[in-house]
Design an enzyme around this catalytic site. Structure first.
Site, PDB file in Angstrom:
ATOM      1  N   TRP A   1      -9.669  57.695 -94.408  1.00 59.67           N
ATOM      2  CA  TRP A   1     -10.915  57.531 -95.168  1.00 59.67           C
ATOM      3  C   TRP A   1     -12.129  57.887 -94.317  1.00 59.67           C
ATOM      4  CZ3 TRP A   1     -11.570  53.198 -99.319  1.00 59.67           C
ATOM      5  CH2 TRP A   1     -10.650  53.423-100.352  1.00 59.67           C
TER       6      TRP A   1
ATOM      7  N   ASP B   1     -10.763  48.483 -87.020  1.00 59.47           N
ATOM      8  CA  ASP B   1      -9.373  48.116 -87.286  1.00 59.47           C
ATOM      9  C   ASP B   1      -8.808  47.390 -86.073  1.00 59.47           C
ATOM     10  OD1 ASP B   1      -7.218  49.303 -89.574  1.00 59.47           O
ATOM     11  OD2 ASP B   1      -6.317  48.468 -87.765  1.00 59.47           O
TER      12      ASP B   1
ATOM     13  N   ASP C   1     -10.921  42.511 -84.896  1.00 62.94           N
ATOM     14  CA  ASP C   1     -10.804  41.806 -86.172  1.00 62.94           C
ATOM     15  C   ASP C   1     -12.199  41.665 -86.776  1.00 62.94           C
ATOM     16  OD1 ASP C   1     -10.499  39.989 -88.239  1.00 62.94           O
ATOM     17  OD2 ASP C   1      -9.333  38.546 -87.077  1.00 62.94           O
TER      18      ASP C   1
ATOM     19  N   LYS D   1      -9.964  48.271-101.816  1.00 63.69           N
ATOM     20  CA  LYS D   1      -8.626  48.165-102.405  1.00 63.69           C
ATOM     21  C   LYS D   1      -8.268  46.708-102.652  1.00 63.69           C
ATOM     22  CE  LYS D   1      -4.783  49.359-100.054  1.00 63.69           C
ATOM     23  NZ  LYS D   1      -3.805  50.362 -99.571  1.00 63.69           N
TER      24      LYS D   1
END
EC number: 2.1.1.166
Length: 211
Positions: free
Chosen positions: A57, A75, A93, A157
């Site tokens: 992405w 990530d 995180d 998502k």
């Protein structure tokens, strides 16, 4: 992964296209299709990509924002860089306060778009996986509301289910345009869908649904 899964992946149109067109993952086509339809990312935008590895992405976002824009990718896994000066990768995180502060510094304050194709660790039990997905969505929203500029956009998502419906109901209050959709490149058997929020009203904090 089993041999059957590997064989099915090799037959997959989007997997083969990604290899041919040098995209890092087939997921790149999801963002391409959704952005073509909803015009979420434009030239010069500052984009925050949460749960970004391996970078499919972010790769699309970099192309859309051009040299005038910025993409910050976060990530737990290492994200291989791109040959672009306007790409920042953060390994950590994004629920960690220190990582959140670093994100804000890299963005220079605010983002125009927050995107996330992240998925939780799956148990195979539908109800549990749904709750894990909603928790992840809310973690994305926690930081999105902190950094998103007024009139900004989100693309996140999620897995379908009743708790997600509660989240969407609240989101409708905070975005002038809010809908859910599933791009053609999503696998038909997948329960995934995408939350598309446009024209953020500027609320400063997301109030969690699941505690």
């Amino acid at each position: 992964m089993g041999k059957r899964w590997q064989a099915e992946r090799k037959r997959d149109h989007y997997y083969r296209s990604a290899k041919k067109e040098n995209y890092r993952s087939r997921a790149s086509y999801k963002l391409l299709q959704l952005n073509n339809k909803y015009k979420l990312i434009k030239k010069g935008d500052r984009v925050l990509d949460l749960g970004a590895a391996p970078g499919g992405w972010s790769q699309v976002a970099l192309d859309k924002v051009g040299e005038e824009g910025l993409v910050v990718a976060v990530d737990l896994q290492r994200i291989k860089g791109f040959p672009a000066e306007n790409f920042r990768a953060i390994r950590g995180d994004f629920t960690d306060p220190e990582v959140k502060d670093k994100i804000i510094r890299e963005l220079g304050g605010r983002a125009d778009v927050v995107i996330s194709d992240a998925a939780p660790s799956l148990s195979g039990i539908r109800d549990i996986d749904h709750l894990r997905s909603v928790d992840l969505v809310e973690n994305v929203l926690d930081i999105a509301y902190r950094v998103l500029d007024r009139k900004g956009n989100i693309l996140i998502k999620a897995f379908q289910g009743p708790e997600l419906d509660r989240v969407i109901k609240e989101l409708r209050k905070d975005f002038w345009k809010l809908k859910t959709t599933k791009p053609a490149s999503s696998r038909k058997a997948s329960a995934e869908m995408y939350i598309v929020g446009r024209d953020f009203k500027g609320k400063e904090k997301w109030e969690r649904i699941i505690h």
